[in-house]
Design an enzyme around this catalytic site. Structure first.
Site, PDB file in Angstrom:
ATOM      1  N   HIS A 153      -2.860   8.015   6.133  1.00  0.00           N
ATOM      2  CA  HIS A 153      -3.050   6.710   5.498  1.00  0.00           C
ATOM      3  C   HIS A 153      -4.399   6.139   5.927  1.00  0.00           C
ATOM      4  O   HIS A 153      -5.166   5.661   5.086  1.00  0.00           O
ATOM      5  CB  HIS A 153      -1.907   5.774   5.887  1.00  0.00           C
ATOM      6  CG  HIS A 153      -1.996   4.406   5.302  1.00  0.00           C
ATOM      7  ND1 HIS A 153      -1.937   4.167   3.951  1.00  0.00           N
ATOM      8  CD2 HIS A 153      -2.155   3.187   5.888  1.00  0.00           C
ATOM      9  CE1 HIS A 153      -2.043   2.866   3.722  1.00  0.00           C
ATOM     10  NE2 HIS A 153      -2.185   2.253   4.878  1.00  0.00           N
ATOM     11  N   CYS A 162       0.809  -1.226   0.000  1.00  0.00           N
ATOM     12  CA  CYS A 162       0.000   0.000   0.000  1.00  0.00           C
ATOM     13  C   CYS A 162       0.837   1.269   0.000  1.00  0.00           C
ATOM     14  O   CYS A 162       0.281   2.372  -0.039  1.00  0.00           O
ATOM     15  CB  CYS A 162      -0.949  -0.016   1.180  1.00  0.00           C
ATOM     16  SG  CYS A 162      -1.947  -1.524   1.242  1.00  0.00           S
ATOM     17  N   PHE A 222       1.633  -3.418   4.048  1.00  0.00           N
ATOM     18  CA  PHE A 222       2.022  -4.742   4.537  1.00  0.00           C
ATOM     19  C   PHE A 222       3.489  -5.005   4.151  1.00  0.00           C
ATOM     20  O   PHE A 222       3.917  -4.688   3.042  1.00  0.00           O
ATOM     21  CB  PHE A 222       1.150  -5.821   3.905  1.00  0.00           C
ATOM     22  CG  PHE A 222      -0.212  -5.968   4.534  1.00  0.00           C
ATOM     23  CD1 PHE A 222      -0.647  -5.138   5.547  1.00  0.00           C
ATOM     24  CD2 PHE A 222      -1.086  -6.961   4.092  1.00  0.00           C
ATOM     25  CE1 PHE A 222      -1.894  -5.284   6.119  1.00  0.00           C
ATOM     26  CE2 PHE A 222      -2.346  -7.120   4.659  1.00  0.00           C
ATOM     27  CZ  PHE A 222      -2.748  -6.285   5.671  1.00  0.00           C
ATOM     28  N   LYS A 276      -9.683   7.963   2.214  1.00  0.00           N
ATOM     29  CA  LYS A 276     -10.159   6.586   2.043  1.00  0.00           C
ATOM     30  C   LYS A 276     -11.578   6.402   2.583  1.00  0.00           C
ATOM     31  O   LYS A 276     -12.237   5.414   2.267  1.00  0.00           O
ATOM     32  CB  LYS A 276      -9.204   5.606   2.716  1.00  0.00           C
ATOM     33  CG  LYS A 276      -7.845   5.497   2.045  1.00  0.00           C
ATOM     34  CD  LYS A 276      -6.965   4.480   2.751  1.00  0.00           C
ATOM     35  CE  LYS A 276      -5.582   4.412   2.128  1.00  0.00           C
ATOM     36  NZ  LYS A 276      -4.780   5.634   2.387  1.00  0.00           N
ATOM     37  N   GLU A 314      -1.062   5.230  13.556  1.00  0.00           N
ATOM     38  CA  GLU A 314      -0.703   6.397  12.761  1.00  0.00           C
ATOM     39  C   GLU A 314      -0.970   7.691  13.516  1.00  0.00           C
ATOM     40  O   GLU A 314      -0.176   8.647  13.436  1.00  0.00           O
ATOM     41  CB  GLU A 314      -1.451   6.409  11.432  1.00  0.00           C
ATOM     42  CG  GLU A 314      -1.029   7.584  10.553  1.00  0.00           C
ATOM     43  CD  GLU A 314      -1.725   7.630   9.219  1.00  0.00           C
ATOM     44  OE1 GLU A 314      -1.284   8.424   8.349  1.00  0.00           O
ATOM     45  OE2 GLU A 314      -2.713   6.892   9.016  1.00  0.00           O
ATOM     46  N   HIS A 326      -9.842   1.809  -0.015  1.00  0.00           N
ATOM     47  CA  HIS A 326      -8.380   1.667   0.000  1.00  0.00           C
ATOM     48  C   HIS A 326      -7.918   1.096  -1.332  1.00  0.00           C
ATOM     49  O   HIS A 326      -8.151  -0.073  -1.627  1.00  0.00           O
ATOM     50  CB  HIS A 326      -7.975   0.753   1.150  1.00  0.00           C
ATOM     51  CG  HIS A 326      -6.507   0.661   1.376  1.00  0.00           C
ATOM     52  ND1 HIS A 326      -5.591   1.452   0.713  1.00  0.00           N
ATOM     53  CD2 HIS A 326      -5.778  -0.156   2.198  1.00  0.00           C
ATOM     54  CE1 HIS A 326      -4.369   1.141   1.118  1.00  0.00           C
ATOM     55  NE2 HIS A 326      -4.462   0.175   2.012  1.00  0.00           N
TER      56      HIS A 326
END
Length: 408
Positions: free
Chosen positions: A302, A164, A395, A331, A313, A336
């Site tokens: 994010h 991502c 990830f 998002k 975050e 996403h």
């Protein structure tokens, strides 16, 4: 410019195709309106899946490109090409030597839809029915290669595959190519198109997806106490970056300046976020841009709406920058877009600086009390900010932060 600070890159072109619209302007308008691009998947193949919602491109890229040429491209490549054409035209189609034009387009899984579809053909109809375009369509470098061919870019065609964080890493790499003197113009961003039973089932099994099938538009809820996971999306966003002197010499319109970037790796866990790596990425972006934390007035988070990811975050932003920046999370409207998410975030950040407007976070009804940040809610925040940042975390422990400044 602070002593020793490197020059940035002028952002002269913007292009996108997303769940909110088939171009950058429509996507941006949707963000400011607080619209949701998340819908129920009504095709038969979704029956029986635990999650049947997604943020799918509002405009089919194959319709834009034409059905015949689109048949030779995976949907991910189609999206990249649509966004690239728009970005190039938006930049005024700069005249640049082919050897000084580069392309960097990140993706998380590339042509996985082609891989899965052609495997079905192989199993059901035999080898002779497999498309001869299978390999070029499934390669992760397909979007970058397709765009480089379209515009005759001979300065390199690169493909970060960093989950991502891919789209943001691609834009960071574009800045590096310009700073290193290897390119005058770079088309950079991300593309992803893998809304498929396998990805939906896999993410669902990992307990990463929201299961609000009955209320798709309310499913993506960054920072809300009721968040239960992200919504898978698809699309592409690309920017045209130019060496500042090159853009100035041709009198180009500049949307904003990419002033700095930071990329780090956690070396911690394949899926669990690590605050230390996120903080280092943001601080690296600040240093690269010659900015102080107080210079940053806005952050596009994010913020995928996972229970632990959003909190990690939030703490990272507070530690790296402070609690003063106005925070949004687009998002909540797009879902996403995985490998394209960072590029969509960059697009929103650039336009927030250019237009003096920060989109409000959709579906934020009850702010998690552990989030100690200034979250924009209700309606867009109007004002002027000298600098802004966007974050992408993927990830595998990939972290990327981009720092933009308002156009001079």
């Amino acid at each position: 410019m602070k002593d020793g600070m490197q020059a940035g890159a002028s952002v002269t072109g913007l292009g996108a195709t997303t769940p909110l619209g088939g171009d950058a302007d429509t996507t941006w308008a949707g963000m400011l309106e607080g619209r949701s691009g998340i819908t129920l998947i009504e095709e038969d193949w979704a029956e029986g899946l635990p999650v049947r919602i997604a943020g799918r491109m509002q405009v089919d890229p194959a319709e834009v490109l034409g059905r015949v040429p689109a048949r030779r491209l995976d949907r991910c490549q189609q999206a990249a090409l649509v966004a690239a054409r728009e970005a190039w035209a938006n930049a005024g189609a700069p005249e640049v030597e082919p050897e000084r034009l580069a392309v960097v387009i990140g993706t998380g899984v590339g042509g996985a839809r082609t891989t899965l579809a052609q495997d079905d053909v192989l199993e059901q109809a035999g080898a002779w029915k497999v498309s001869p375009y299978t390999v070029p369509m499934l390669m992760p470098n397909g979007p970058a290669a397709t765009v480089s061919i379209e515009f005759g870019a001979r300065g390199g065609a690169h493909t970060p595959v960093s989950a991502c964080a891919s789209g943001s890493e691609a834009i960071a790499m574009g800045l590096d190519l310009i700073r290193l003197g290897r390119a005058d113009v770079v088309i950079a961003g991300g593309a992803e198109a893998c809304v498929h039973p396998l990805t939906l089932a896999g993410f669902a099994q990992a307990r990463a997806l929201s299961k609000r099938n009955d209320t798709p538009q309310e499913a993506s809820r960054p920072f809300d106490t009721g968040r239960d996971g992200f919504v898978l999306g698809e699309g592409a966003a690309l920017v045209v970056l130019e060496r500042e002197e090159f853009a100035a010499a041709r009198g180009a319109r500049v949307h904003a300046t990419l002033a700095g970037a930071g990329t780090t790796s956690d070396a911690h866990h394949i899926t669990s976020a690590d605050s230390a790596g996120q903080v280092r990425a943001m601080r690296m972006a600040l240093s690269s841009a010659g900015l102080d934390p107080l210079d940053v007035g806005h952050v596009n988070a994010h913020a995928t709406a996972t229970p632990t990811g959003d909190l990690t975050e939030a703490r990272s932003i507070a530690e790296a920058l402070g609690t003063h920046p106005a925070i949004t999370a687009v998002k909540s409207m797009t879902g996403h877009l995985c490998g394209a998410a960072g590029a969509v975030g960059a697009l929103a950040t650039i336009l927030a600086l250019r237009d003096g407007a920060i989109p409000a976070v959709r579906n934020l009804e009850d702010l998690d009390p552990e989030v100690k940040l200034d979250i924009v809610t209700g309606r867009p925040r109007r004002g002027r900010w000298a600098a802004a940042m966007t974050n992408s975390f993927g990830f595998g422990g990939h972290n990327a932060s981009l720092a933009f400044t308002a156009a001079p």
